[in-house]
Design a protein around this motif. Sequence first.
Motif, PDB file in Angstrom:
ATOM      1  N   GLN A 148      62.854  68.008 -25.173  1.00 47.53           N
ATOM      2  CA  GLN A 148      62.066  66.836 -25.548  1.00 47.53           C
ATOM      3  C   GLN A 148      61.313  66.241 -24.358  1.00 47.53           C
ATOM      4  O   GLN A 148      61.669  66.435 -23.217  1.00 47.53           O
ATOM      5  CB  GLN A 148      62.962  65.759 -26.183  1.00 47.53           C
ATOM      6  N   SER A 206      53.388  73.283 -26.538  1.00 52.57           N
ATOM      7  CA  SER A 206      52.425  73.390 -27.644  1.00 52.57           C
ATOM      8  C   SER A 206      52.687  74.678 -28.427  1.00 52.57           C
ATOM      9  O   SER A 206      53.643  75.399 -28.165  1.00 52.57           O
ATOM     10  CB  SER A 206      50.991  73.382 -27.089  1.00 52.57           C
ATOM     11  N   SER A 228      61.439  67.037 -29.707  1.00 53.64           N
ATOM     12  CA  SER A 228      60.627  65.856 -30.006  1.00 53.64           C
ATOM     13  C   SER A 228      59.702  65.498 -28.846  1.00 53.64           C
ATOM     14  O   SER A 228      59.926  65.879 -27.704  1.00 53.64           O
ATOM     15  CB  SER A 228      61.535  64.668 -30.326  1.00 53.64           C
ATOM     16  N   ARG A 229      58.624  64.790 -29.199  1.00 52.36           N
ATOM     17  CA  ARG A 229      57.662  64.268 -28.230  1.00 52.36           C
ATOM     18  C   ARG A 229      57.046  65.381 -27.379  1.00 52.36           C
ATOM     19  O   ARG A 229      57.093  65.370 -26.157  1.00 52.36           O
ATOM     20  CB  ARG A 229      58.305  63.182 -27.356  1.00 52.36           C
ATOM     21  N   ASN A 230      56.500  66.364 -28.088  1.00 50.21           N
ATOM     22  CA  ASN A 230      55.718  67.427 -27.482  1.00 50.21           C
ATOM     23  C   ASN A 230      54.396  67.528 -28.224  1.00 50.21           C
ATOM     24  O   ASN A 230      53.955  66.558 -28.851  1.00 50.21           O
ATOM     25  CB  ASN A 230      56.499  68.752 -27.529  1.00 50.21           C
ATOM     26  N   LEU A 251      53.756  70.305 -30.407  1.00 48.90           N
ATOM     27  CA  LEU A 251      53.975  71.454 -31.279  1.00 48.90           C
ATOM     28  C   LEU A 251      53.114  71.331 -32.531  1.00 48.90           C
ATOM     29  O   LEU A 251      52.993  70.248 -33.121  1.00 48.90           O
ATOM     30  CB  LEU A 251      55.445  71.563 -31.647  1.00 48.90           C
ATOM     31  N   THR A 252      52.547  72.462 -32.964  1.00 45.67           N
ATOM     32  CA  THR A 252      51.595  72.453 -34.078  1.00 45.67           C
ATOM     33  C   THR A 252      52.015  73.469 -35.142  1.00 45.67           C
ATOM     34  O   THR A 252      53.015  74.169 -35.012  1.00 45.67           O
ATOM     35  CB  THR A 252      50.183  72.811 -33.574  1.00 45.67           C
ATOM     36  N   ASN A 274      55.443  65.112 -32.977  1.00 43.83           N
ATOM     37  CA  ASN A 274      54.687  66.312 -32.669  1.00 43.83           C
ATOM     38  C   ASN A 274      53.433  66.328 -33.544  1.00 43.83           C
ATOM     39  O   ASN A 274      52.966  65.267 -33.974  1.00 43.83           O
ATOM     40  CB  ASN A 274      55.546  67.565 -32.887  1.00 43.83           C
ATOM     41  N   GLN A 275      52.906  67.480 -33.828  1.00 41.61           N
ATOM     42  CA  GLN A 275      51.704  67.596 -34.656  1.00 41.61           C
ATOM     43  C   GLN A 275      51.925  68.641 -35.748  1.00 41.61           C
ATOM     44  O   GLN A 275      51.043  69.431 -36.076  1.00 41.61           O
ATOM     45  CB  GLN A 275      50.499  67.976 -33.781  1.00 41.61           C
ATOM     46  N   ASN A 310      54.645  63.007 -37.573  1.00 37.17           N
ATOM     47  CA  ASN A 310      53.958  64.290 -37.615  1.00 37.17           C
ATOM     48  C   ASN A 310      52.830  64.171 -38.631  1.00 37.17           C
ATOM     49  O   ASN A 310      52.412  63.057 -38.979  1.00 37.17           O
ATOM     50  CB  ASN A 310      54.928  65.424 -37.963  1.00 37.17           C
ATOM     51  N   LYS A 359      50.436  62.340 -26.998  1.00 37.90           N
ATOM     52  CA  LYS A 359      51.566  62.332 -27.931  1.00 37.90           C
ATOM     53  C   LYS A 359      51.672  60.994 -28.623  1.00 37.90           C
ATOM     54  O   LYS A 359      51.369  59.944 -28.049  1.00 37.90           O
ATOM     55  CB  LYS A 359      52.872  62.608 -27.160  1.00 37.90           C
TER      56      LYS A 359
END
Length: 426
Positions: free
Chosen positions: A282, A287, A307-309, A311-312, A330-331, A357, A424
């Motif tokens: 975290q 990504s 968490s708190r990255n 990532l897609t 994240n995303q 998200n 973020k």
Amino acid sequence: MAKKCSLLLLAFVLYLIHCQSTIAQLQNKISAIDLDALHQIKNTLIDIHAVSSPHFFSSWDFASGDPCSSFAGVTCSSSEQPRRVESLVLGTGLSGSPGFAGTLSPFIANLTELSQLVLFAGIVTGSIPSELGSLKKLRVISLTNNLLTGTIPASIFSLPDLHTLDLGHNQLSGTMPPTISASIQLKVLVLADNKISGQLPRGFPEKLLHLDFSQNNISGMLPARMSASLRYLSASQNRMWGPLNCLESTLELEYLDLSMNNFSGGLPTSLFQPKLTSMLLQRNNLSGGFPPLAPYPYGPGSIIDLSRNFLTGELTRVLVGVESLFLNNNQLKGTVPKEYFGSLSLGKTKTLYLQHNYITGFPTAAESSWPPWDLVAVCISYNCMEVPVVVGIMACPSGIGEQISRPAYQCSAFHNRNTTPKEKED
């Protein structure tokens, strides 16, 4: 005549007893060099004892005591004459024990047969004696939870049999000596919670099993190749960056904590394997998406925090069954696979955080299908679902905000663009 013979026999028996006593005293005699070293060690340490508890050094009676049999923390050889100190454990390690103040004496280096040196928690200051590097039989050095300062003596890593070096929770500074990689027998290295800075050495010992240098000021990247034998790696709360490709060779990892750094790039597929049941990544800049792998049999106690990255993509089934799963902030987009709901219903997953998200769907089921409220914590608020799942809102952590769903314009903008947000979400 009989009386005279009896007296002679008695005298002979007493002589034998005297000889045996003398031999026993000679056999228990400690080396004069070691005895002097123990004197010097005691003179530089102050026993901070509670009023109701005895001094640790109360048994160190140099006038009449036998160091090898009565000195607390001292273990001697049994066959070598004169006897030599092989293990020195300073302190009790008991909860509430205040330990020692003072400094570590360089005279420790005169205990040339020493294989174990342990200093329990206290407020010992000063530097680590560089003379320790001359103790060729040392296997264990543990000097944790004190106030030791200065740099790590490079000479320590030349010890041929060094197995464990634990210097965690002190105030050591400087950089990690490049000689670390030369310590061919080293298996446990703990340098956590110090003030060590600079970059890591180019490599670590091949046999290393446990490496912890968390909570320092280390910068730069991880070595190009980490020890394949590693089972525990913690580098959290530093200033490190770069990709995680070097972890592709660490197939024995069971615990990984690289949280609160600036690592970037994608998640290596090798991290998703059954042995690695604690993955804490975290608060980085990671990504990319999740590999399309089948879920592994994660068991009780497993925890993965990504968490708190950045990532897609859509969440795949790869993390189904993790007991505590944190993917918030994240995303991520798309629909959560139904297997995650099934894992919650079976009680395998107890915590599932997906808030903040861009998820558009979560498996729905009758209220009766959910496990008891006191057994699970699910949060899916602030996503892009048209009808938010109420059960995924009640367990959200405090301070998450009053908005249950994202504003429609945010969801529309996100799904209509190809680029990802630059920052973020908090």
